[in-house]
Design an enzyme around this catalytic site. Sequence first.
Site, PDB file in Angstrom:
ATOM      1  CG  ASP A   1      58.377  16.586  57.980  1.00 30.35           C
ATOM      2  OD1 ASP A   1      57.780  15.902  58.371  1.00 30.35           O
ATOM      3  OD2 ASP A   1      59.459  16.395  57.334  1.00 30.35           O
TER       4      ASP A   1
ATOM      5  CG  ASP B   1      52.627  11.936  51.328  1.00 29.57           C
ATOM      6  OD1 ASP B   1      51.564  12.059  50.977  1.00 29.57           O
ATOM      7  OD2 ASP B   1      53.908  12.073  50.640  1.00 29.57           O
TER       8      ASP B   1
ATOM      9  CG  ASP C   1      65.310  14.811  53.423  1.00 31.89           C
ATOM     10  OD1 ASP C   1      66.095  13.865  52.995  1.00 31.89           O
ATOM     11  OD2 ASP C   1      64.411  14.559  54.039  1.00 31.89           O
TER      12      ASP C   1
ATOM     13  NE  ARG D   1      67.290  16.370  56.485  1.00 40.12           N
ATOM     14  CZ  ARG D   1      66.074  15.610  56.811  1.00 40.12           C
ATOM     15  NH1 ARG D   1      65.022  16.081  57.052  1.00 40.12           N
ATOM     16  NH2 ARG D   1      66.218  14.306  56.557  1.00 40.12           N
TER      17      ARG D   1
END
Length: 184
Positions: free
Chosen positions: A102, A105, A161, A167
């Site tokens: 998703d 990072d 989330d 979500r």
Amino acid sequence: MWAEKDVEKVLVTEEQIEEKAKELGKQITEDYLRMNSAPLLVALLRGSVPFFSELAKNIDLDIEYDFMDVSSYVGRHSSGEIRILKDLDTSVRDKDVLLVEDIVDTGKTIQSVIELLYHRGARSVKIVTLLDKPSGRVNHLHADYIGFEVGNEFVVGFGMDFNQKYRCLPFIGVLKPECYQTKE
């Protein structure tokens, strides 16, 4: 919508996500056709599931897929400790693996998963991510396929989330600081 009051702004709309999944699916199809391969898609639970679903239907290959649940986060911060909560049911030996994420990072979690998959005999491992946040990166990891680049903002929606909330939002938005600063 129940969560709109908690979202500061919408970064990526549902329509933009759908279009990007078509574009990425087409590129992945072309690339793996050139490799004469069909990848094993490995979705990293739970956040990648909506993106995985949107992407998979746009890849015109006879793909296999499986799921892994790997965590390093507590609240908004990475603990630095990688935990496998659900492992793959499919062997990766001699397969071209495409990790579906998703958001990339820090890169720590995904780097650990890549190393594990190579250790298990994967022929190749590539990354497709809906969001890339290079400002958070602590290593030199680069995704092979990127949907959208985001800045240093706390994003939720479309699988992402905060403490298991938000979500199901059909878009990606920035969470208002007051929604997470007092709840960590």
